[in-house]
Design an enzyme around this catalytic site. Structure first.
Site, PDB file in Angstrom:
ATOM      1  N   HIS A 283      -8.426  -3.374 -15.274  1.00 26.87           N
ATOM      2  CA  HIS A 283      -7.526  -2.358 -15.834  1.00 26.87           C
ATOM      3  C   HIS A 283      -8.323  -1.297 -16.593  1.00 26.87           C
ATOM      4  CE1 HIS A 283      -3.643  -1.055 -17.759  1.00 26.87           C
ATOM      5  NE2 HIS A 283      -4.480  -0.671 -18.707  1.00 26.87           N
ATOM      6  N   GLU A 284      -9.186  -1.740 -17.494  1.00 26.23           N
ATOM      7  CA  GLU A 284      -9.957  -0.780 -18.289  1.00 26.23           C
ATOM      8  C   GLU A 284     -10.977  -0.035 -17.430  1.00 26.23           C
ATOM      9  OE1 GLU A 284      -8.823  -0.036 -21.071  1.00 26.23           O
ATOM     10  OE2 GLU A 284      -7.492  -1.762 -21.309  1.00 26.23           O
TER      11      GLU A 284
END
Length: 517
Positions: A283-284
């Site tokens: 996600h990051e």
């Protein structure tokens, strides 16, 4: 040094001076961002008083750079002949291209939202945010909302004061909402929320009532943090994360921080579930691809800056869900997972794919939620957030209201505030921004559908060929920076306005197949 008569400046000089000011402002903001990253990742807890002062001083300097009288003079010189109304590719009457016009538009918007806000309010707000961030980390660990309440009271008072300074006639929630989602009307987002609520709640109920049991091959084991970190690093290498322009660390709440030269990411670990850190890391990484895909030669201008929280989240949710939760990805990555955790040797691709996509309505934590229930977590937060900002909810009542809404929407009640209203870091610095998470998921599905018209996405993922995916996103989203307002960018990137249609079709097909409905 000789002084310049700012009132006599011509448009060509005005634009160059505006760019110089924009770059100085960006450098101040990036310094603040670096100090904020350090506070959340590496700073010893005793450093908060000094850090609060440092951040406060930098915010004051940035505020002065943005609101100075000469900035208004330059903007007015550039707007005098209708420059900001030029939307074509031809040059305007003053010789500005549409890209330069976008720069003027964005700096005008920022200037107007800041010019009536007192500098001392910005200093107080920034210092309190730094202090509240440290308090949040401590009270979450101690499960002590009562200790957090005074800091939260002061923070909301400061934000309301700022909202009133920006636009005293407007609802403060709408004013704060436009900090993170400019150009996307709140009514549009609320309509999308209504569509999602009407569609997802029955689907979740149907899965719980009639869906088949999915395997849980990762359950029942312990996963040490050191090996999980090594696995996250290995997956980032597979995805192509550029370590000359980024790094991976841990934080109480995963986040990304940076720009097109330095985009750092963080993750966190659960010893009973390696999927949590893995999906958080991916996600990051998605956030970092956006930052690193911004034009390097436009650093310091709006054309080298990301557009909004919703667009940013579309990038992280695309990589987390439309790549990291696909069967093709697990065909690629499962051997790497087994290398790090040999006791998973017998896990199959189908089992891993099912496990990473299981729905968990009983889950209490938003960042650990599945793709379906995640949005109920977001809607819950938006409702509480709005009531709080508008004065319809007292600080002391937040835990009870939170727990009641969790029970209503998801059928579970947190036993602690650490698992409830203290779980997110967001209320340690601001409000009215949670909509971006669901907007991002909806837009990610729309971008994924558009990308699949041009690329064989699953085949590329299966072979570990991620460059074409990043290049597509850079071409359609990243390279534009803030050239287009949000709704226009979405049409440029996908060929149509923002719609929930693709997300709802995506989750229907995926989860009905997974659960045998």
């Amino acid at each position: 040094m000789a002084t310049v008569d700012e009132t006599a400046i011509d448009p060509s000089d005005a634009y160059e001076r505006l760019l110089e000011r924009s770059e100085k402002l960006t450098n101040v903001r990036m310094a603040s961002m670096a100090l904020g990253w350090d506070q959340r990742v590496m700073m010893p807890e005793g450093g908060t008083p000094a850090r609060a002062g440092q951040l406060s001083t930098l915010s004051s300097l940035g505020h002065e750079l943005l609101t100075a009288d000469e900035v208004a003079t330059w903007l007015e010189a550039l707007e005098s002949d209708g420059v900001t109304r030029d939307t074509g590719n031809a040059e305007s009457a003053d010789g500005l291209t549409d890209e330069q016009t976008a720069v003027v538009r964005e700096l005008r918007r920022e200037h107007d939202r800041a010019v009536d806000v007192p500098a001392d309010l910005i200093e107080r707000l920034t210092a309190h945010q730094a202090e509240t961030q440290q308090v949040w980390q401590e009270v979450k660990a101690a499960d002590d909302f009562e200790r957090f309440a005074p800091a939260l009271e002061e923070l909301i008072a400061l934000h309301r004061e700022r909202a009133a300074a920006i636009d005293p006639a407007e609802n403060p929630y709408r004013v704060l909402y436009e900090d993170s989602l400019p150009y996307l009307p709140l009514e549009t987002v609320e309509r999308i929320f209504d569509e999602l609520r009407a569609h997802l709640v029955p689907l979740i109920d149907e899965i719980q009532e009639r869906g088949r049991e999915l395997p849980t091959p990762f359950a029942g084991h312990t996963y040490d943090e050191e090996t999980q970190m090594a696995l996250s690093e290995a997956v980032l290498d597979v995805l192509g994360y550029d370590r000359t322009h980024g790094r991976l660390d841990t934080a109480p709440h995963p986040f990304m921080s940076g720009n097109q030269f330095d985009a750092r990411i963080t993750t966190r670990f659960r010893e009973d579930d390696p999927l949590d850190a893995l999906t958080a890391t991916i996600h990051e990484f998605g956030h970092a691809t956006y930052q690193l895909g911004l034009p390097k030669d436009q650093y310091g201008t709006p054309l080298g800056s990301s557009l909004s929280s919703g667009v940013h989240e579309s990038q992280s949710r695309f990589w987390e869900n439309h790549v990291g939760r696909t069967k093709a990805f697990w065909e690629l990555i499962l051997p790497t997972v087994k290398e790090h955790f040999p006791h998973l040797e017998d896990v199959t691709v189908d089992e891993a794919y099912a496990a990473v996509n299981r729905i968990y309505p009983e889950n209490l934590i938003r960042v650990e939620a599945d793709e379906l229930t995640y949005h109920l977590h977001v809607i819950l937060r938006c409702e509480i957030d709005r009531a709080f900002v508008e004065g319809d909810l007292e600080v002391a009542d937040v835990p009870q209201v939170w727990n009641d809404k969790m029970d209503d929407y998801l059928g579970v009640r947190p036993e602690t505030d650490a698992e409830g209203c203290l779980q997110d870091t967001h209320w340690s610095y601001g409000f009215a921004g949670f909509q971006g998470y669901t907007v991002g998921s909806v837009l990610a599905a729309q971008l994924d559908a558009a990308m699949r018209e041009d690329l064989e996405v699953d085949a590329l993922v299966r072979e570990g060929e991620f460059d074409p995916l990043r290049e597509w996103m850079t071409e359609h989203v990243h390279r534009h920076g803030q050239r287009y307002p949000t709704e226009e960018l979405i049409e440029v990137a996908t060929g149509e306005p923002l719609t929930a249609e693709y997300f709802l079709e995506y989750v229907d097909e995926k989860f009905r197949t997974l659960y045998g409905l």
